[in-house]
Write a protein that holds these residues in place. Structure first.
Motif, short mmCIF file in Angstrom:
data_model
loop_
_atom_site.label_atom_id
_atom_site.label_comp_id
_atom_site.label_asym_id
_atom_site.label_seq_id
_atom_site.Cartn_x
_atom_site.Cartn_y
_atom_site.Cartn_z
N ALA A 119 46.60 33.36 38.54
CA ALA A 119 45.88 33.16 39.80
C ALA A 119 46.67 32.25 40.73
CB ALA A 119 44.50 32.55 39.52
N PHE A 122 43.47 27.97 45.59
CA PHE A 122 42.87 28.27 46.89
C PHE A 122 41.96 27.11 47.27
CE2 PHE A 122 40.46 31.01 49.95
CZ PHE A 122 41.55 31.43 50.69
N ARG A 127 40.25 29.29 41.56
CA ARG A 127 41.54 29.89 41.84
C ARG A 127 41.37 31.37 42.21
NH1 ARG A 127 44.68 27.06 36.75
NH2 ARG A 127 45.17 25.09 37.82
N MET A 128 42.25 31.82 43.10
CA MET A 128 42.16 33.19 43.58
C MET A 128 42.91 34.12 42.63
SD MET A 128 43.14 34.91 47.24
CE MET A 128 41.85 33.99 48.07
N THR A 129 42.20 35.05 42.04
CA THR A 129 42.80 36.05 41.16
C THR A 129 43.28 37.24 41.99
OG1 THR A 129 40.73 37.24 40.83
CG2 THR A 129 41.21 35.38 39.33
N MET A 132 40.34 39.12 43.41
CA MET A 132 39.70 38.43 44.53
C MET A 132 40.49 38.63 45.82
SD MET A 132 38.70 34.92 42.50
CE MET A 132 38.24 34.00 43.95
N MET A 133 41.81 38.51 45.74
CA MET A 133 42.62 38.72 46.95
C MET A 133 42.53 40.17 47.42
SD MET A 133 46.63 37.93 47.79
CE MET A 133 46.44 36.15 47.59
#
Length: 253
Positions: A119, A122, A127-129, A132-133
């Motif tokens: 990840a 963010f 945290r952005m996986t 997610m993005m």
């Protein structure tokens, strides 16, 4: 006024108009694009505050404005909590979506942060996986021509989730490698610095990617770091045809 003087003035003003035509930038291909530049971390590896990510955000904004992206459809955010007016991660996503309602022809999304093997940091949010993005990009940009640039360690993890025919994805590192330059003594993370260095002479996104990758290799060789970060590039089938037509705006001389 004598005829001779009229002819002289016509010649002078004609040359002036010609010179202006030669120096004026051509109409931007990105006049109706959305762009977003996000500094999603503000710390070094020891959790101490640094300026490198925010420096990159500031100068990436300048670079992309100079390349023809309109400020009216551009948003930029710092997720550092000690800013005078802190911004939450949710507000960043909302801001990107709002900008995308104004610039409807295409998208440029740029994230600079720390990454881990699964990840990207963010802000203080989870945290952005990659999934997610991918959801953020899908919601804001849909099927528009889209360029996503991710500057973080292990950022190659985002390529598969973001890959689509209408997208170009450029990352600072492969999924197994770290990137460099996120220390207190650095002006920018190295990858971001290479984008900033390459932008003024790059003709389009493909040239920007090639120049940035060459710059990263040069910096890593000069500093003697290893293993190399191996920036990744994906270009979807539709974008392979479209990118050469999306030229940055530059004065012609």
């Amino acid at each position: 006024m004598g005829r001779g003087l009229i002819i002289v003035l016509a010649i002078v003003f004609g040359f002036d108009a010609s010179a202006h035509a030669q120096t004026a930038a051509p109409p931007s291909r990105f006049v109706n694009w959305t762009s977003a530049i996000v500094a999603a971390d503000w710390r070094d590896g020891a959790n101490r505050p640094i300026q490198a990510f925010d420096n990159a955000r500031r100068d990436l904004v300048k670079g992309f404005l100079a390349a023809g992206f309109p400020r009216a459809n551009m948003v930029d955010y710092s997720l550092r909590p000690d800013a005078p007016q802190p911004v939450a991660a949710s507000a960043v996503v909302e801001g990107i979506n709002a900008a995308a309602t104004r610039g409807t022809s295409g998208c440029l999304l740029y994230f600079t942060s720390h990454g881990v093997p699964t990840a990207m940091v963010f802000g203080e949010a989870p945290r952005m996986t990659p999934d997610m993005m991918a959801n953020i990009v899908r919601s804001a940009c849909g099927t528009r021509p889209t360029v996503v640039i991710v500057s973080a360690c292990y950022s190659g993890i985002f390529v598969n989730a973001l890959a689509a025919p209408n997208r170009m994805v450029l990352t600072a590192a492969s999924r197994e490698r770290t990137s460099f330059g996120c220390g207190a003594d650095e002006t920018y993370p190295w990858f971001d610095g290479c984008v900033i260095e390459t932008l003024p002479t790059a003709t389009d996104f493909l040239a920007l990617a090639a120049g940035t990758r060459a710059c990263v290799t040069r910096k890593e060789t000069e500093r003697g770091v290893s293993p190399a970060s191996e920036p990744q590039l994906f270009v979807g089938a539709e974008m392979q045809l479209r990118l050469p037509t999306l030229r940055f705006s530059r004065p012609s001389g």
